[in-house]
Write a protein that holds these residues in place. Structure first.
Motif, PDB file in Angstrom:
ATOM      1  N   ASN A   1      51.698  -6.476 -53.829  1.00 29.48           N
ATOM      2  CA  ASN A   1      52.747  -5.341 -54.046  1.00 29.48           C
ATOM      3  C   ASN A   1      53.314  -5.221 -52.651  1.00 29.48           C
ATOM      4  OD1 ASN A   1      50.710  -3.829 -52.635  1.00 29.48           O
ATOM      5  ND2 ASN A   1      49.885  -3.079 -54.439  1.00 29.48           N
ATOM      6  N   SER A   2      54.004  -4.127 -52.432  1.00 29.31           N
ATOM      7  CA  SER A   2      54.812  -3.963 -51.282  1.00 29.31           C
ATOM      8  C   SER A   2      53.927  -3.692 -50.130  1.00 29.31           C
ATOM      9  CB  SER A   2      56.015  -2.898 -51.315  1.00 29.31           C
ATOM     10  OG  SER A   2      55.536  -1.763 -51.873  1.00 29.31           O
ATOM     11  N   SER A   3      52.885  -2.973 -50.465  1.00 26.94           N
ATOM     12  CA  SER A   3      51.994  -2.704 -49.253  1.00 26.94           C
ATOM     13  C   SER A   3      51.160  -3.562 -49.036  1.00 26.94           C
ATOM     14  CB  SER A   3      51.398  -1.033 -49.450  1.00 26.94           C
ATOM     15  OG  SER A   3      50.326  -1.317 -50.552  1.00 26.94           O
ATOM     16  N   SER A   4      50.758  -4.447 -49.835  1.00 25.56           N
ATOM     17  CA  SER A   4      49.751  -5.641 -49.442  1.00 25.56           C
ATOM     18  C   SER A   4      50.776  -6.571 -48.755  1.00 25.56           C
ATOM     19  CB  SER A   4      49.338  -6.309 -50.724  1.00 25.56           C
ATOM     20  OG  SER A   4      48.630  -5.307 -51.459  1.00 25.56           O
ATOM     21  N   LEU A   5      52.049  -6.691 -49.092  1.00 27.04           N
ATOM     22  CA  LEU A   5      53.013  -7.664 -48.467  1.00 27.04           C
ATOM     23  C   LEU A   5      53.251  -7.538 -47.175  1.00 27.04           C
ATOM     24  CD1 LEU A   5      54.439 -10.133 -49.504  1.00 27.04           C
ATOM     25  CD2 LEU A   5      56.542  -8.653 -50.060  1.00 27.04           C
ATOM     26  N   LYS A   6      53.247  -6.112 -46.845  1.00 30.15           N
ATOM     27  CA  LYS A   6      53.370  -5.510 -45.563  1.00 30.15           C
ATOM     28  C   LYS A   6      52.325  -5.896 -44.554  1.00 30.15           C
ATOM     29  CE  LYS A   6      54.724  -1.393 -43.248  1.00 30.15           C
ATOM     30  NZ  LYS A   6      54.623  -0.296 -43.380  1.00 30.15           N
ATOM     31  N   ALA A   7      51.036  -5.593 -45.151  1.00 33.95           N
ATOM     32  CA  ALA A   7      49.789  -5.868 -44.398  1.00 33.95           C
ATOM     33  C   ALA A   7      49.530  -7.409 -44.142  1.00 33.95           C
ATOM     34  CB  ALA A   7      48.703  -5.337 -45.323  1.00 33.95           C
ATOM     35  N   ALA A   8      49.840  -8.259 -45.314  1.00 29.29           N
ATOM     36  CA  ALA A   8      49.700  -9.424 -45.043  1.00 29.29           C
ATOM     37  C   ALA A   8      50.824 -10.142 -43.846  1.00 29.29           C
ATOM     38  CB  ALA A   8      50.023 -10.380 -46.418  1.00 29.29           C
TER      39      ALA A   8
ATOM     40  N   SER B   1      45.334 -19.506 -40.785  1.00 31.59           N
ATOM     41  CA  SER B   1      44.075 -18.712 -40.171  1.00 31.59           C
ATOM     42  C   SER B   1      44.081 -17.321 -40.696  1.00 31.59           C
ATOM     43  CB  SER B   1      44.316 -18.851 -38.704  1.00 31.59           C
ATOM     44  OG  SER B   1      44.441 -20.043 -38.163  1.00 31.59           O
ATOM     45  N   ALA B   2      45.095 -17.044 -41.505  1.00 30.80           N
ATOM     46  CA  ALA B   2      45.214 -15.518 -42.070  1.00 30.80           C
ATOM     47  C   ALA B   2      44.496 -15.639 -43.492  1.00 30.80           C
ATOM     48  CB  ALA B   2      46.368 -14.926 -42.070  1.00 30.80           C
ATOM     49  N   VAL B   3      43.784 -16.573 -43.726  1.00 33.51           N
ATOM     50  CA  VAL B   3      43.533 -17.010 -45.111  1.00 33.51           C
ATOM     51  C   VAL B   3      42.293 -15.762 -45.503  1.00 33.51           C
ATOM     52  CG1 VAL B   3      41.816 -18.649 -44.644  1.00 33.51           C
ATOM     53  CG2 VAL B   3      42.644 -18.345 -46.991  1.00 33.51           C
TER      54      VAL B   3
ATOM     55  N   ILE C   1      38.986 -11.028 -56.756  1.00 33.45           N
ATOM     56  CA  ILE C   1      40.318 -11.891 -56.492  1.00 33.45           C
ATOM     57  C   ILE C   1      40.212 -12.836 -57.929  1.00 33.45           C
ATOM     58  CG2 ILE C   1      40.913 -13.678 -54.964  1.00 33.45           C
ATOM     59  CD1 ILE C   1      39.006 -12.551 -52.825  1.00 33.45           C
ATOM     60  N   PRO C   2      41.490 -12.902 -58.587  1.00 29.30           N
ATOM     61  CA  PRO C   2      41.426 -13.671 -59.531  1.00 29.30           C
ATOM     62  C   PRO C   2      41.931 -15.107 -59.262  1.00 29.30           C
ATOM     63  CG  PRO C   2      43.068 -11.937 -59.720  1.00 29.30           C
ATOM     64  CD  PRO C   2      42.217 -11.824 -58.760  1.00 29.30           C
ATOM     65  N   LEU C   3      41.790 -15.952 -59.858  1.00 29.05           N
ATOM     66  CA  LEU C   3      42.154 -17.421 -59.400  1.00 29.05           C
ATOM     67  C   LEU C   3      43.851 -17.365 -58.960  1.00 29.05           C
ATOM     68  CD1 LEU C   3      40.246 -19.456 -62.053  1.00 29.05           C
ATOM     69  CD2 LEU C   3      39.603 -19.153 -59.547  1.00 29.05           C
ATOM     70  N   ALA C   4      44.647 -16.591 -60.044  1.00 27.04           N
ATOM     71  CA  ALA C   4      46.168 -16.490 -59.627  1.00 27.04           C
ATOM     72  C   ALA C   4      46.317 -15.941 -58.360  1.00 27.04           C
ATOM     73  CB  ALA C   4      46.625 -15.617 -60.667  1.00 27.04           C
ATOM     74  N   ALA C   5      45.410 -15.223 -57.745  1.00 25.13           N
ATOM     75  CA  ALA C   5      45.583 -14.565 -56.352  1.00 25.13           C
ATOM     76  C   ALA C   5      45.370 -15.803 -55.194  1.00 25.13           C
ATOM     77  CB  ALA C   5      44.648 -13.535 -56.114  1.00 25.13           C
ATOM     78  N   MET C   6      44.225 -16.543 -55.623  1.00 23.07           N
ATOM     79  CA  MET C   6      44.052 -17.613 -54.771  1.00 23.07           C
ATOM     80  C   MET C   6      45.231 -18.605 -54.609  1.00 23.07           C
ATOM     81  SD  MET C   6      40.135 -18.571 -55.680  1.00 23.07           S
ATOM     82  CE  MET C   6      39.073 -17.483 -56.212  1.00 23.07           C
ATOM     83  N   LYS C   7      45.568 -18.820 -55.655  1.00 18.20           N
ATOM     84  CA  LYS C   7      46.880 -19.884 -56.024  1.00 18.20           C
ATOM     85  C   LYS C   7      47.908 -19.110 -55.069  1.00 18.20           C
ATOM     86  CE  LYS C   7      45.491 -21.956 -59.917  1.00 18.20           C
ATOM     87  NZ  LYS C   7      45.294 -21.919 -61.633  1.00 18.20           N
ATOM     88  N   TYR C   8      48.360 -18.072 -55.580  1.00 19.06           N
ATOM     89  CA  TYR C   8      49.355 -17.321 -54.342  1.00 19.06           C
ATOM     90  C   TYR C   8      49.307 -17.176 -53.274  1.00 19.06           C
ATOM     91  CZ  TYR C   8      52.245 -13.406 -53.291  1.00 19.06           C
ATOM     92  OH  TYR C   8      53.272 -12.264 -52.751  1.00 19.06           O
ATOM     93  N   ILE C   9      48.219 -17.055 -52.854  1.00 19.60           N
ATOM     94  CA  ILE C   9      47.809 -16.978 -51.414  1.00 19.60           C
ATOM     95  C   ILE C   9      47.963 -18.361 -50.609  1.00 19.60           C
ATOM     96  CG2 ILE C   9      45.818 -16.772 -49.647  1.00 19.60           C
ATOM     97  CD1 ILE C   9      44.924 -14.270 -51.211  1.00 19.60           C
ATOM     98  N   ALA C  10      47.797 -19.437 -51.418  1.00 12.96           N
ATOM     99  CA  ALA C  10      47.847 -20.877 -51.007  1.00 12.96           C
ATOM    100  C   ALA C  10      49.344 -20.934 -50.829  1.00 12.96           C
ATOM    101  CB  ALA C  10      47.238 -21.761 -52.079  1.00 12.96           C
ATOM    102  N   LYS C  11      50.117 -20.642 -51.732  1.00 18.34           N
ATOM    103  CA  LYS C  11      51.640 -20.995 -51.589  1.00 18.34           C
ATOM    104  C   LYS C  11      52.109 -20.093 -50.215  1.00 18.34           C
ATOM    105  CE  LYS C  11      53.275 -22.281 -55.897  1.00 18.34           C
ATOM    106  NZ  LYS C  11      53.292 -21.790 -57.270  1.00 18.34           N
ATOM    107  N   PHE C  12      51.564 -19.008 -50.350  1.00 23.61           N
ATOM    108  CA  PHE C  12      51.950 -17.839 -49.101  1.00 23.61           C
ATOM    109  C   PHE C  12      51.930 -18.455 -48.103  1.00 23.61           C
ATOM    110  CE2 PHE C  12      52.146 -13.815 -47.068  1.00 23.61           C
ATOM    111  CZ  PHE C  12      52.909 -13.091 -47.687  1.00 23.61           C
ATOM    112  N   LEU C  13      50.808 -19.291 -47.667  1.00 23.96           N
ATOM    113  CA  LEU C  13      50.110 -19.766 -46.486  1.00 23.96           C
ATOM    114  C   LEU C  13      50.499 -21.155 -46.213  1.00 23.96           C
ATOM    115  CD1 LEU C  13      46.951 -17.756 -45.962  1.00 23.96           C
ATOM    116  CD2 LEU C  13      49.045 -17.319 -45.012  1.00 23.96           C
ATOM    117  N   ASP C  14      51.088 -21.890 -47.309  1.00 25.49           N
ATOM    118  CA  ASP C  14      51.427 -23.231 -47.379  1.00 25.49           C
ATOM    119  C   ASP C  14      50.350 -24.190 -47.068  1.00 25.49           C
ATOM    120  OD1 ASP C  14      54.175 -23.126 -47.660  1.00 25.49           O
ATOM    121  OD2 ASP C  14      54.599 -22.700 -45.490  1.00 25.49           O
ATOM    122  N   MET C  15      49.142 -23.866 -47.887  1.00 23.23           N
ATOM    123  CA  MET C  15      48.064 -24.616 -47.766  1.00 23.23           C
ATOM    124  C   MET C  15      47.373 -25.140 -49.208  1.00 23.23           C
ATOM    125  SD  MET C  15      45.555 -21.420 -46.514  1.00 23.23           S
ATOM    126  CE  MET C  15      43.958 -22.305 -46.200  1.00 23.23           C
ATOM    127  N   PRO C  16      46.643 -25.966 -49.169  1.00 26.15           N
ATOM    128  CA  PRO C  16      45.958 -26.524 -50.408  1.00 26.15           C
ATOM    129  C   PRO C  16      45.424 -25.257 -51.079  1.00 26.15           C
ATOM    130  CG  PRO C  16      45.678 -28.135 -48.897  1.00 26.15           C
ATOM    131  CD  PRO C  16      46.088 -26.933 -48.214  1.00 26.15           C
TER     132      PRO C  16
END
Ligand code: FES
Length: 202
Positions: free
Chosen positions: A17-24, A38-40, A55-70
């Motif tokens: 959401n917008s506040s998580s996005l800002k924090a990330a 390194s921010a994983v 943490i659902p699996l969908a969040a892990m996939k989202y973070i992987a894309k967000f950080l360009d990592m497998p």
């Protein structure tokens, strides 16, 4: 030690959401160019806070894309550390320390209370949906053992009766008070002792 298994029921998607996005983004900005992976850990924590403490699996996939990592690398981190919950937890999440100092001071009596008053097995939410519990390693408050962490707060110098009262208060919708249940301020000595000089062996 508790088993860590992703929940069977998983949401299909996740996004910050917008506040998580800002924090990330502010966490990522602290790392040099090309090192955002390194921010994983911080991003997993942000996802957990947003998603009712798991943490659902969908969040892990989202973070992987967000950080360009497998995805598997994010999965490895999330499944390794005990502070990440991979399945829903109660609104009040009890982490019961059972490492040696707490164990010697009665941690397993607290575990017995959790088993009888919350759920027989750890990581199972109580029937009223309010509480779940798990055993954890040292939480760094050994001097006030035995202790448990409930959500963000420490509850220290506990015994069975005191823990039962805390659970009862939660069940009745009453506030629970963090800190020492012997009335100590932080980790101050008991009985108002201020020096070791009156001790024969000091
Ligand atoms: S052993 Fe329980 S807090 Fe350290």
């Amino acid at each position: 030690m508790s088993l860590k298994k992703p929940a069977e029921d998983q949401p299909e998607s996740f996004e910050f959401n917008s506040s998580s996005l800002k924090a990330a983004n502010s966490i990522i900005a602290k790392y040099p160019e090309g090192k955002k992976q390194s921010a994983v850990m911080a991003l997993l924590y942000i996802a957990q806070r947003q998603n009712n403490n798991w943490i659902p699996l969908a969040a892990m996939k989202y973070i992987a894309k967000f950080l360009d990592m497998p995805y598997v690398k994010v999965y490895e981190v999330a499944t390794f550390y005990t502070m990440y919950n991979l399945a829903p937890v109660g609104e009040y999440f009890f982490q019961v320390c059972t490492t040696t100092p707490c164990m010697l001071r009665g941690a397993y009596k607290l575990v017995d209370v959790c088993k009888s008053k919350i759920s027989q097995n750890e990581n199972v939410i109580s029937k009223d949906g309010k509480i779940s519990w798990m055993e954890v390693e040292c939480l760094g408050a050994c001097v006030n053992s035995p202790m448990i962490q409930i959500n963000d707060d420490y509850f220290e110098d506990l015994d069975e009766k005191k823990l039962e009262k805390i659970i009862e208060n939660i069940q009745h919708g009453q506030k629970i008070k963090p800190g020492s249940y012997k009335g100590r301020k932080s980790a101050e000595p008991e009985n108002n002792r201020v020096t070791l000089m009156d001790s024969k062996n000091a």
